[in-house]
Design a protein around this motif. Structure first.
Motif, PDB file in Angstrom:
ATOM      1  N   LYS A  41       0.838  -1.185   0.000  1.00  0.00           N
ATOM      2  CA  LYS A  41       0.000   0.000   0.000  1.00  0.00           C
ATOM      3  C   LYS A  41       0.882   1.247   0.000  1.00  0.00           C
ATOM      4  O   LYS A  41       1.734   1.415   0.863  1.00  0.00           O
ATOM      5  CB  LYS A  41      -0.920   0.012   1.226  1.00  0.00           C
ATOM      6  CG  LYS A  41      -1.867  -1.186   1.290  1.00  0.00           C
ATOM      7  CD  LYS A  41      -2.690  -1.332   0.024  1.00  0.00           C
ATOM      8  CE  LYS A  41      -3.574  -2.555   0.047  1.00  0.00           C
ATOM      9  NZ  LYS A  41      -4.295  -2.747  -1.236  1.00  0.00           N
ATOM     10  N   LYS A  42       0.686   2.095  -0.974  1.00  0.00           N
ATOM     11  CA  LYS A  42       1.566   3.242  -1.175  1.00  0.00           C
ATOM     12  C   LYS A  42       1.390   4.293  -0.098  1.00  0.00           C
ATOM     13  O   LYS A  42       0.351   4.365   0.582  1.00  0.00           O
ATOM     14  CB  LYS A  42       1.318   3.868  -2.548  1.00  0.00           C
ATOM     15  CG  LYS A  42      -0.057   4.499  -2.707  1.00  0.00           C
ATOM     16  CD  LYS A  42      -0.213   5.078  -4.114  1.00  0.00           C
ATOM     17  CE  LYS A  42      -1.602   5.724  -4.286  1.00  0.00           C
ATOM     18  NZ  LYS A  42      -1.759   6.290  -5.652  1.00  0.00           N
TER      19      LYS A  42
ATOM     20  N   GLU B 175      -3.384  -9.918  -5.141  1.00  0.00           N
ATOM     21  CA  GLU B 175      -3.530  -8.467  -5.192  1.00  0.00           C
ATOM     22  C   GLU B 175      -2.141  -7.851  -5.203  1.00  0.00           C
ATOM     23  O   GLU B 175      -1.358  -8.057  -4.289  1.00  0.00           O
ATOM     24  CB  GLU B 175      -4.311  -7.953  -3.991  1.00  0.00           C
ATOM     25  CG  GLU B 175      -4.479  -6.435  -4.021  1.00  0.00           C
ATOM     26  CD  GLU B 175      -5.101  -5.870  -2.749  1.00  0.00           C
ATOM     27  OE1 GLU B 175      -5.277  -4.643  -2.675  1.00  0.00           O
ATOM     28  OE2 GLU B 175      -5.392  -6.668  -1.837  1.00  0.00           O
TER      29      GLU B 175
ATOM     30  N   SER C 259       0.579  -4.407  -5.893  1.00  0.00           N
ATOM     31  CA  SER C 259       0.739  -3.075  -5.316  1.00  0.00           C
ATOM     32  C   SER C 259      -0.261  -2.095  -5.937  1.00  0.00           C
ATOM     33  O   SER C 259      -0.645  -2.222  -7.103  1.00  0.00           O
ATOM     34  CB  SER C 259       2.174  -2.593  -5.554  1.00  0.00           C
ATOM     35  OG  SER C 259       2.300  -1.222  -5.228  1.00  0.00           O
ATOM     36  N   ASN C 260      -0.690  -1.110  -5.137  1.00  0.00           N
ATOM     37  CA  ASN C 260      -1.579  -0.070  -5.658  1.00  0.00           C
ATOM     38  C   ASN C 260      -0.811   1.164  -6.124  1.00  0.00           C
ATOM     39  O   ASN C 260      -1.390   2.241  -6.279  1.00  0.00           O
ATOM     40  CB  ASN C 260      -2.623   0.319  -4.613  1.00  0.00           C
ATOM     41  CG  ASN C 260      -2.020   0.954  -3.366  1.00  0.00           C
ATOM     42  OD1 ASN C 260      -0.808   0.930  -3.162  1.00  0.00           O
ATOM     43  ND2 ASN C 260      -2.860   1.533  -2.522  1.00  0.00           N
TER      44      ASN C 260
ATOM     45  N   ASP D  45       0.804   3.612  -8.646  1.00  0.00           N
ATOM     46  CA  ASP D  45       0.625   4.036 -10.038  1.00  0.00           C
ATOM     47  C   ASP D  45       1.879   4.804 -10.458  1.00  0.00           C
ATOM     48  O   ASP D  45       2.137   5.894  -9.953  1.00  0.00           O
ATOM     49  CB  ASP D  45      -0.616   4.910 -10.169  1.00  0.00           C
ATOM     50  CG  ASP D  45      -0.858   5.379 -11.592  1.00  0.00           C
ATOM     51  OD1 ASP D  45      -0.190   4.859 -12.526  1.00  0.00           O
ATOM     52  OD2 ASP D  45      -1.709   6.276 -11.791  1.00  0.00           O
TER      53      ASP D  45
ATOM     54  N   HIS E 133      -4.891   2.755   1.553  1.00  0.00           N
ATOM     55  CA  HIS E 133      -5.318   1.365   1.429  1.00  0.00           C
ATOM     56  C   HIS E 133      -6.382   1.220   0.349  1.00  0.00           C
ATOM     57  O   HIS E 133      -7.468   0.673   0.580  1.00  0.00           O
ATOM     58  CB  HIS E 133      -5.833   0.855   2.773  1.00  0.00           C
ATOM     59  CG  HIS E 133      -4.752   0.587   3.768  1.00  0.00           C
ATOM     60  ND1 HIS E 133      -4.331  -0.684   4.097  1.00  0.00           N
ATOM     61  CD2 HIS E 133      -3.986   1.434   4.498  1.00  0.00           C
ATOM     62  CE1 HIS E 133      -3.360  -0.619   4.992  1.00  0.00           C
ATOM     63  NE2 HIS E 133      -3.137   0.660   5.254  1.00  0.00           N
ATOM     64  N   THR E 134      -6.066   1.702  -0.841  1.00  0.00           N
ATOM     65  CA  THR E 134      -6.955   1.489  -1.971  1.00  0.00           C
ATOM     66  C   THR E 134      -6.687   0.115  -2.585  1.00  0.00           C
ATOM     67  O   THR E 134      -5.651  -0.509  -2.333  1.00  0.00           O
ATOM     68  CB  THR E 134      -6.752   2.583  -3.030  1.00  0.00           C
ATOM     69  OG1 THR E 134      -5.371   2.603  -3.437  1.00  0.00           O
ATOM     70  CG2 THR E 134      -7.107   3.950  -2.465  1.00  0.00           C
ATOM     71  N   GLN E 135      -7.637  -0.354  -3.395  1.00  0.00           N
ATOM     72  CA  GLN E 135      -7.526  -1.684  -3.982  1.00  0.00           C
ATOM     73  C   GLN E 135      -6.409  -1.724  -5.017  1.00  0.00           C
ATOM     74  O   GLN E 135      -6.308  -0.859  -5.875  1.00  0.00           O
ATOM     75  CB  GLN E 135      -8.853  -2.067  -4.644  1.00  0.00           C
ATOM     76  CG  GLN E 135      -8.916  -3.481  -5.185  1.00  0.00           C
ATOM     77  CD  GLN E 135      -9.123  -4.515  -4.098  1.00  0.00           C
ATOM     78  OE1 GLN E 135      -9.857  -4.301  -3.151  1.00  0.00           O
ATOM     79  NE2 GLN E 135      -8.473  -5.658  -4.243  1.00  0.00           N
ATOM     80  N   GLY E 136      -5.537  -2.745  -4.924  1.00  0.00           N
ATOM     81  CA  GLY E 136      -4.520  -2.958  -5.942  1.00  0.00           C
ATOM     82  C   GLY E 136      -5.073  -3.809  -7.076  1.00  0.00           C
ATOM     83  O   GLY E 136      -6.114  -4.464  -6.931  1.00  0.00           O
ATOM     84  N   PHE E 137      -4.403  -3.807  -8.210  1.00  0.00           N
ATOM     85  CA  PHE E 137      -4.907  -4.596  -9.331  1.00  0.00           C
ATOM     86  C   PHE E 137      -4.661  -6.082  -9.079  1.00  0.00           C
ATOM     87  O   PHE E 137      -3.779  -6.482  -8.329  1.00  0.00           O
ATOM     88  CB  PHE E 137      -4.267  -4.153 -10.650  1.00  0.00           C
ATOM     89  CG  PHE E 137      -2.836  -4.573 -10.827  1.00  0.00           C
ATOM     90  CD1 PHE E 137      -2.515  -5.784 -11.429  1.00  0.00           C
ATOM     91  CD2 PHE E 137      -1.795  -3.756 -10.416  1.00  0.00           C
ATOM     92  CE1 PHE E 137      -1.202  -6.177 -11.598  1.00  0.00           C
ATOM     93  CE2 PHE E 137      -0.476  -4.144 -10.575  1.00  0.00           C
ATOM     94  CZ  PHE E 137      -0.180  -5.357 -11.171  1.00  0.00           C
TER      95      PHE E 137
END
Length: 296
Positions: free
Chosen positions: A35-36, A254, A256-257, A259, A80-84
């Motif tokens: 989580k970034k 899942e 890493s989120n 970008d 804590h957004t959803q990763g791909f």
């Protein structure tokens, strides 16, 4: 000395911290479940040169005059957004769709005795968890050890609910698949099924997910692990695919989120901000030089 020089120094320190966080994000662009981070800034105190004055019968009000003294780091947040999702087709790779985290433990006890991987002290049902040994993760790459226990890459046990006629949510256990199992699968609600030696379908247990009202309050502990904190809002272990809890996708991870496009844009912003603050310092230095040269 000029106040602008110290303001420039504070700005340089802040943007250096921002670059540190960006560098960590980019280095973990392919880290499972990462989580970034994000840095926000706040202004420092301002020096009052003249205070505010209220309006009178003969004169209007006057606003305060203040000179800012620089900036400081406000927060360093974990987003804590959803990763791909990346498909792996490995049945022990679990991706979470929604809120929740896997609970893993390194120090579990049964009847007051520590359990080790050799099974010397018995099985792993009806165990007592030492809260200090429990960590949480979104990284779903798990493996089977020699005893059939589901573990993470560091050998920590994946925690779940035991099976006793039915799933017992009051009985926390380390999930284990019998060595005689022919095959196994994990459903979206976390139920672990396996085919026994007679070809019958059995239930080994159910994966438990920890839910937090404020996951940003978790403390990073390295190795893709998070630790609970007083501000995380821990709500206990729940069954997957229930209300407000993530579902499990077996055979996927899942990622890493992070970008990269956003990170490089933020890197450019931090770099230019750092350069602008160095110009503030050099300009202040030139002014001081002119003042010194007044006496010749």
């Amino acid at each position: 000395m000029l106040r602008s020089m110290y303001a420039g120094i504070s700005g340089m320190k802040g943007f250096q911290t921002k670059l540190d966080v960006i560098g960590n994000n980019i280095s973990n662009v392919n880290t499972t479940g990462f989580k970034k981070g994000r840095v926000t800034f706040q202004d420092l105190m301002s020096q009052m040169t003249s205070g505010a004055q209220g309006a009178t019968d003969t004169r209007g009000g006057v606003n305060p005059s203040q000179v800012g003294l620089g900036s400081q780091t406000g927060t360093i947040d974990d987003l804590h957004t959803q990763g791909f999702r990346q498909t792996t087709n490995n049945p022990l790779d679990f991706a979470l769709e929604g809120d929740g985290m896997f609970a893993v433990a390194s120090d579990i006890e049964r009847d007051g005795k520590s359990f080790d991987a050799s099974g010397e002290n018995g099985g792993i049902d009806d165990i007592n968890l030492n809260e200090s040994s429990v960590s949480y993760t979104r990284a779903g790459n798990f493996y089977l050890d020699s005893n059939g226990s589901i573990v993470n890459p560091d050998g920590m046990y994946l925690m779940g609910f035991a099976q006793d006629d039915k799933i017992d949510t009051d009985n926390i256990s380390a999930l284990q698949i019998p060595e005689t199992a022919q095959s196994f699968s994990v459903q979206s609600n976390g139920t672990v099924n396996y085919i026994d030696a007679d070809g019958n379908t059995q239930v080994a247990g159910q994966v438990a997910l920890a839910n937090f009202s404020n996951p940003a309050g978790l403390q990073k502990d390295g190795n893709n692990l998070f630790l609970n904190s007083e501000n995380a809002g821990y709500n206990g272990l729940s069954q997957p695919d229930s209300e407000g809890v993530a579902s499990i996708v077996s055979g996927a991870l899942e990622m890493s989120n992070v970008d990269l496009a956003s990170e490089f844009t933020e890197m450019i912003t931090a770099q230019r901000g750092f350069q602008a603050n160095t110009r503030t310092i050099t300009t202040s230095d030139e002014i001081l030089q002119e003042l010194v040269n007044l006496k010749r």
